[in-house]
Design an enzyme around this catalytic site. Structure first.
Site, PDB file in Angstrom:
ATOM      1  N   SER A 122      -1.398  -0.076   6.442  1.00 30.76           N
ATOM      2  CA  SER A 122      -1.264  -0.158   4.993  1.00 30.76           C
ATOM      3  C   SER A 122      -2.452   0.451   4.268  1.00 30.76           C
ATOM      4  O   SER A 122      -2.337   0.827   3.099  1.00 30.76           O
ATOM      5  CB  SER A 122      -1.126  -1.628   4.552  1.00 30.76           C
ATOM      6  OG  SER A 122      -0.038  -2.245   5.171  1.00 30.76           O
ATOM      7  N   HIS A 143       4.190   4.928   6.983  1.00 27.95           N
ATOM      8  CA  HIS A 143       4.070   3.573   6.450  1.00 27.95           C
ATOM      9  C   HIS A 143       5.406   3.080   5.911  1.00 27.95           C
ATOM     10  O   HIS A 143       5.883   3.526   4.862  1.00 27.95           O
ATOM     11  CB  HIS A 143       3.003   3.539   5.351  1.00 27.95           C
ATOM     12  CG  HIS A 143       2.782   2.180   4.790  1.00 27.95           C
ATOM     13  ND1 HIS A 143       2.566   1.950   3.445  1.00 27.95           N
ATOM     14  CD2 HIS A 143       2.770   0.953   5.384  1.00 27.95           C
ATOM     15  CE1 HIS A 143       2.412   0.652   3.242  1.00 27.95           C
ATOM     16  NE2 HIS A 143       2.530   0.028   4.401  1.00 27.95           N
ATOM     17  N   GLU A 155       6.112   6.065   3.403  1.00 31.43           N
ATOM     18  CA  GLU A 155       5.020   6.947   3.003  1.00 31.43           C
ATOM     19  C   GLU A 155       4.572   7.768   4.207  1.00 31.43           C
ATOM     20  O   GLU A 155       4.289   7.210   5.277  1.00 31.43           O
ATOM     21  CB  GLU A 155       3.828   6.142   2.476  1.00 31.43           C
ATOM     22  CG  GLU A 155       4.078   5.477   1.139  1.00 31.43           C
ATOM     23  CD  GLU A 155       2.878   4.672   0.674  1.00 31.43           C
ATOM     24  OE1 GLU A 155       2.481   4.835  -0.503  1.00 31.43           O
ATOM     25  OE2 GLU A 155       2.347   3.861   1.459  1.00 31.43           O
ATOM     26  N   ASN A 194       0.292   0.855  -2.219  1.00 34.70           N
ATOM     27  CA  ASN A 194      -0.666  -0.259  -2.226  1.00 34.70           C
ATOM     28  C   ASN A 194      -1.844  -0.024  -3.151  1.00 34.70           C
ATOM     29  O   ASN A 194      -2.438  -0.993  -3.646  1.00 34.70           O
ATOM     30  CB  ASN A 194      -1.144  -0.558  -0.809  1.00 34.70           C
ATOM     31  CG  ASN A 194      -0.131  -1.379  -0.035  1.00 34.70           C
ATOM     32  OD1 ASN A 194       0.422  -2.338  -0.550  1.00 34.70           O
ATOM     33  ND2 ASN A 194       0.144  -0.976   1.195  1.00 34.70           N
TER      34      ASN A 194
END
Length: 293
Positions: A122, A143, A155, A194
């Protein structure tokens, strides 16, 4: 690697790893899940089996397809069983040392020099993991989002060393084989989602921590006032408060911005083992059906 990706390995059979393995198996790929020991491998199998059963019960998947997916899954406690894989996706605990150790081992084990090694991190820089191998041009971030069988986004994160052909191969795989939507991010801690999401979650934690509003009211405000499908503290519980802290710490170490620093309450909750849905209690408590109350 030449040709199509048909043999996939997943290192880690927790919530994310099991979800990644499930979508790969459902897409027709022979998938090997590697866990730390036989007990963890058995739990990973149970986790995937339960998820497939839920999909059947909810009408999202027919039973023959679920049974076929299970036949394409193997579970092991030995990294050596990933030697013939075209793509290996690492999904172990969000810890730099643990992930680096996995990549260094995979570099020696995976036989095809063109095989792609991907991380589901992450927040940890992909470059750092790629440099643990002798094939940094074949290493990138891939991701996924939780729950993996439901959320469509992936991602794709190349490092400065990742070859363009590696990025193209993985984007094609995620899109055409797994049916996911891809976005590309530079190799910066937090990537796209994130880097935007974590400061929002931390702001909600600080609001509850200060007594400005209760956790229930914070979540209701964003769900009913902003049409969010889930409030920020429920979402933090779903992600796992330990994971939120790990991402926040990585973001803070990279950017040194106060908005990324995990609040004391969040750190204390993690120390107390109150990690959210997976432990039954976080900012909310959860019954066996994992409903917040």
């Amino acid at each position: 690697m030449s040709g199509t990706i048909t043999r996939v390995g997943v290192v880690g059979g927790g919530q994310m790893g099991a979800g990644i393995a499930e979508v790969c198996a459902r897409a027709g790929l022979h998938t090997v899940v590697c866990e730390a020991d036989a007990t963890a491998a058995r739990r990973a199998r149970e986790r995937v089996t339960a998820s497939l059963e839920r999909a059947v019960q909810r009408g999202k998947l027919d039973r023959p397809s679920a049974e076929d997916a299970l036949t394409r899954l193997a579970f092991t406690a030995g990294l050596d069983d990933l030697a013939d894989r075209h793509l290996v996706i690492e999904a172990v605990v969000e810890n730099t040392d643990a992930k680096t150790e996995v990549f260094a081992a995979l570099d020696k084990i995976v036989q095809d020099p063109g095989a792609i090694l991907a991380t589901n991190t992450s927040a940890i820089p992909v470059m750092r993991l790629g440099m643990a191998t002798q094939r940094a041009d074949h290493v990138l971030g891939l991701h996924f989002f939780n729950p993996v069988p439901v959320l469509p986004l992936v991602e794709v994160v190349p490092s400065l060393h990742t070859a363009a052909r590696t990025v193209t191969a993985v984007e094609t795989f995620a899109r055409d084989t797994l049916g996911k939507t891809t976005i590309r991010s530079q190799d910066r801690t937090g990537f796209v989602v994130n880097a935007l999401l974590i400061p929002y979650l931390l702001s909600a934690v600080r609001m509850a921590e200060s007594g400005f509003a209760t956790a229930a009211d914070v979540d209701a405000g964003m769900e009913l006032g902003c049409a969010h499908p889930m409030g920020p503290l429920k979402l933090a519980d779903l992600i796992g408060l330990d994971t939120v802290v790990a991402i926040a710490q990585s973001l803070y170490e990279e950017f040194r911005e106060p908005l990324y620093a995990p609040p004391p309450l969040l750190r204390r909750m993690v120390e107390a083992g109150l990690l959210g849905r997976k432990t039954g209690r976080g900012f909310h408590t959860y019954d066996r059906d994992r409903e917040a109350r």
